[in-house]
Design a protein around this motif. Structure first.
Motif, PDB file in Angstrom:
ATOM      1  N   HIS A 160       1.346 -15.395 -24.616  1.00 48.28           N
ATOM      2  CA  HIS A 160       2.413 -14.913 -25.925  1.00 48.28           C
ATOM      3  C   HIS A 160       2.720 -16.480 -26.904  1.00 48.28           C
ATOM      4  CE1 HIS A 160       5.570 -16.094 -22.817  1.00 48.28           C
ATOM      5  NE2 HIS A 160       6.430 -16.067 -23.989  1.00 48.28           N
TER       6      HIS A 160
ATOM      7  N   SER B 121       8.317 -10.603 -22.701  1.00 49.51           N
ATOM      8  CA  SER B 121       7.454 -11.906 -22.332  1.00 49.51           C
ATOM      9  C   SER B 121       8.644 -13.035 -21.942  1.00 49.51           C
ATOM     10  CB  SER B 121       6.633 -12.515 -23.360  1.00 49.51           C
ATOM     11  OG  SER B 121       5.548 -11.587 -23.437  1.00 49.51           O
TER      12      SER B 121
ATOM     13  N   SER C  48       3.142 -18.290 -19.044  1.00 49.36           N
ATOM     14  CA  SER C  48       3.724 -16.840 -19.840  1.00 49.36           C
ATOM     15  C   SER C  48       3.566 -15.737 -18.754  1.00 49.36           C
ATOM     16  CB  SER C  48       2.500 -16.546 -20.723  1.00 49.36           C
ATOM     17  OG  SER C  48       2.802 -15.413 -21.254  1.00 49.36           O
TER      18      SER C  48
ATOM     19  N   THR D 202      12.580 -17.953 -23.807  1.00 54.09           N
ATOM     20  CA  THR D 202      12.585 -16.679 -23.938  1.00 54.09           C
ATOM     21  C   THR D 202      11.555 -16.325 -25.297  1.00 54.09           C
ATOM     22  OG1 THR D 202      14.433 -16.590 -25.599  1.00 54.09           O
ATOM     23  CG2 THR D 202      14.932 -16.151 -23.246  1.00 54.09           C
ATOM     24  N   ASP D 203      11.110 -14.949 -25.633  1.00 62.46           N
ATOM     25  CA  ASP D 203      10.283 -14.641 -26.434  1.00 62.46           C
ATOM     26  C   ASP D 203      10.830 -15.101 -28.060  1.00 62.46           C
ATOM     27  OD1 ASP D 203       8.656 -13.521 -28.145  1.00 62.46           O
ATOM     28  OD2 ASP D 203       8.256 -11.677 -27.090  1.00 62.46           O
TER      29      ASP D 203
END
Length: 216
Positions: free
Chosen positions: A96, A137, A144, A182-183
């Motif tokens: 990601h 994610s 990831s 974090t995403d």
């Protein structure tokens, strides 16, 4: 920009500490295949810049801010580190979107075998957990991974044996510190949905007395 798919595990050969900074010398092979001065390399999920290199290692400067916000300060000569080169535009996007900018440091609370998977429970601060969602994610030390569960003070991931074997996850023990990112999408969405502060109104000379003098 990175994908969180670790390319190899390197070894920290030396760390030269300054007053508030450090220089890492890392032994590697894969990430050196097409390295150039100034290239970005994620080291345990932290985006660093290659400042010199040879056929067996590269060096990177670590700023005061980076040491404060990541677990890099706890590294010692001989420590194994996850390495990933910046994402190539012509390659497959296997993980990601990872910026290499650590949001916080978590702590391994529990490691549990579950048939062919290994569960890791990571404690984290509220300002990190607010962006962690089930099935979303997360990047742990540059890896990831998919979030399997979230509580008020921790989250859990389930890793396949291959991921554990080819990364530093297999070195992690209960109590160890890990870098968390974090995403990035969630953070941008939150920012865009937060109402912008209205600029302070400029002072005016139009008063009741002024209007009276002018015949109003």
């Amino acid at each position: 920009m990175f994908t969180g798919i670790v390319e190899e595990v390197g070894v920290l050969k030396s760390i030269r500490r300054g007053t508030h900074s450090a220089v890492l010398e890392i032994q590697a092979s894969v990430v050196l295949e097409d390295i150039h001065l100034g290239d970005s390399i994620a080291v345990n999920g932290v985006c660093l810049t290659a400042t010199s290199f040879s056929s067996t290692h590269f060096t990177a400067d670590v700023m005061h801010e980076t040491l404060n916000r990541s677990s890099l300060a706890s590294l010692r000569p001989g420590s194994r580190v996850n390495l990933e080169r910046a994402m190539a535009a012509n390659g497959r996007f296997g993980g990601h979107i990872v910026a290499g900018h650590v949001d916080g440091v978590g702590q391994v609370r529990k490691i549990q075998q579950d048939d062919n998977a290994i569960w890791y429970t990571i404690g984290a601060d509220p300002q990190v957990l607010r962006y962690v969602v089930e099935k979303g994610s997360i990047t742990i030390d540059g890896i990831s991974l998919t979030v399997a569960a979230v509580t008020k003070d921790s989250f859990s991931i389930s890793a396949i044996p291959h991921t554990v074997a080819v990364t530093v996850l297999k070195d992690r023990k209960v109590g160890d510190a890990v870098n968390l990112e974090t995403d990035i999408i969630g953070k941008y969405v939150e920012k865009l949905l937060t109402p912008a502060e209205e600029p302070a109104a400029a002072p005016t000379r139009i008063t009741k007395e002024f209007l009276t003098r002018c015949g109003f």
